[in-house]
Design an enzyme around this catalytic site. Sequence first.
Site, PDB file in Angstrom:
ATOM      1  CG  ASN A   1      -1.654   1.234   1.481  1.00 50.75           C
ATOM      2  OD1 ASN A   1      -1.750   2.083   0.594  1.00 50.75           O
ATOM      3  ND2 ASN A   1      -2.208   1.376   2.674  1.00 50.75           N
TER       4      ASN A   1
ATOM      5  CE  LYS B   1      -0.021   3.248   4.834  1.00 44.81           C
ATOM      6  NZ  LYS B   1       0.074   3.342   6.269  1.00 44.81           N
TER       7      LYS B   1
ATOM      8  CG  HIS C   1      -5.618   1.894   5.181  1.00 43.05           C
ATOM      9  ND1 HIS C   1      -5.182   2.879   6.040  1.00 43.05           N
ATOM     10  CD2 HIS C   1      -4.647   0.979   5.102  1.00 43.05           C
ATOM     11  CE1 HIS C   1      -3.965   2.553   6.460  1.00 43.05           C
ATOM     12  NE2 HIS C   1      -3.615   1.410   5.917  1.00 43.05           N
TER      13      HIS C   1
ATOM     14  CD  GLU D   1      -2.787   5.505   6.794  1.00 44.96           C
ATOM     15  OE1 GLU D   1      -2.777   5.572   5.545  1.00 44.96           O
ATOM     16  OE2 GLU D   1      -1.869   4.977   7.447  1.00 44.96           O
TER      17      GLU D   1
ATOM     18  CD  GLU E   1      -3.389  -2.595   7.306  1.00 44.96           C
ATOM     19  OE1 GLU E   1      -2.301  -2.876   6.786  1.00 44.96           O
ATOM     20  OE2 GLU E   1      -3.970  -1.526   7.106  1.00 44.96           O
TER      21      GLU E   1
ATOM     22  N   GLY F   1       2.640   2.215  10.649  1.00 43.85           N
ATOM     23  CA  GLY F   1       3.560   3.330  10.481  1.00 43.85           C
ATOM     24  C   GLY F   1       4.271   3.728  11.765  1.00 43.85           C
TER      25      GLY F   1
ATOM     26  CB  SER G   1       5.442  -1.871  11.658  1.00 43.13           C
ATOM     27  OG  SER G   1       4.998  -0.549  11.948  1.00 43.13           O
TER      28      SER G   1
HETATM   29  P1  PGA Z   1       2.909   0.208   7.543  1.00 50.13           P
HETATM   30  O1  PGA Z   1       1.443   0.422   6.920  1.00 50.13           O
HETATM   31  O2  PGA Z   1       3.439  -1.072   6.953  1.00 50.13           O
HETATM   32  O3  PGA Z   1       3.694   1.415   7.095  1.00 50.13           O
HETATM   33  O4  PGA Z   1       2.751   0.124   9.014  1.00 50.13           O
HETATM   34  C1  PGA Z   1       0.570  -0.656   6.750  1.00 50.13           C
HETATM   35  C2  PGA Z   1      -0.724  -0.160   6.181  1.00 50.13           C
HETATM   36  O5  PGA Z   1      -1.179   0.914   6.598  1.00 50.13           O
HETATM   37  O6  PGA Z   1      -1.340  -0.807   5.315  1.00 50.13           O
END
Ligand code: PGA
Length: 244
Positions: free
Chosen positions: A4, A6, A90, A92, A162, A168, A208
Amino acid sequence: MAGNWKMYKTPAETHAFFEAFKPLVAQATHCEIVICPPFPDLHAAMKEAEGSNVAIGAQNLYWGKEGAVTGEVSGHMLQAIGCGYVIIAHSERRQYFGECEPDVVRKTQAALEYGLTPIVCVGERLEERESGRTEDVLGEMFEGGIAPLAPEQFAQIVIAYEPVWAIGTGKTATPQIAAEAHRFIRGKVSARFGDAAAGDVRILYGGSVKPDNVKGLMREEEIDGALVGGASLDPKSFAGVVNF
Ligand code: PGA
């Protein structure tokens, strides 16, 4: 294994990524590989992925086919450019744009209508985990966003667990914590859609994931793959995750 991106990368950067990434994963036959770039990069990504073992997904969609909905992109449009997957809800999007369970249902059904495989995200926030509400939250997300699907619709989705506190932040859920949540979700699937569906559904872990922790996660039988943010931006590190 899904990346992803983003809100990162331009079309030129997309091109450079694929040049480096494709040879690194050319031998990978053990998993599907998906990259989900921002909308303006989809065209470049589709061209780059042509004839390779990498599929392309979007990060969001709107549920209508077309119409006066400024700023949105439909499943019909994504299908037309050859997109195969789409991330839905997601954290976010839930957090910054207020997406909630009714959106999950509408978006998932729209994705399926246009031949896209939905990657439906669920996960608890830090304060929810700390107050012992993880299963309540996952249960509510499941009941509101996934349980309303028809069994034949459910059979075509991928779920991504997640935990928001691991996204992140560099804090990965331990393989045991992730597996426990996956087991809980699978239990919900089993109760609603039956044991066969629970055995078949793919549940990805996200938060992560990196080349140096993916092996431990993938050792858990409950974990079928990963949804990777930060580590998917670099060809070598995402190849390291794919080729765990
Ligand atoms: P990250 O993000 O691997 O940077 O923690 C995962 C995601 O939001 O899909």
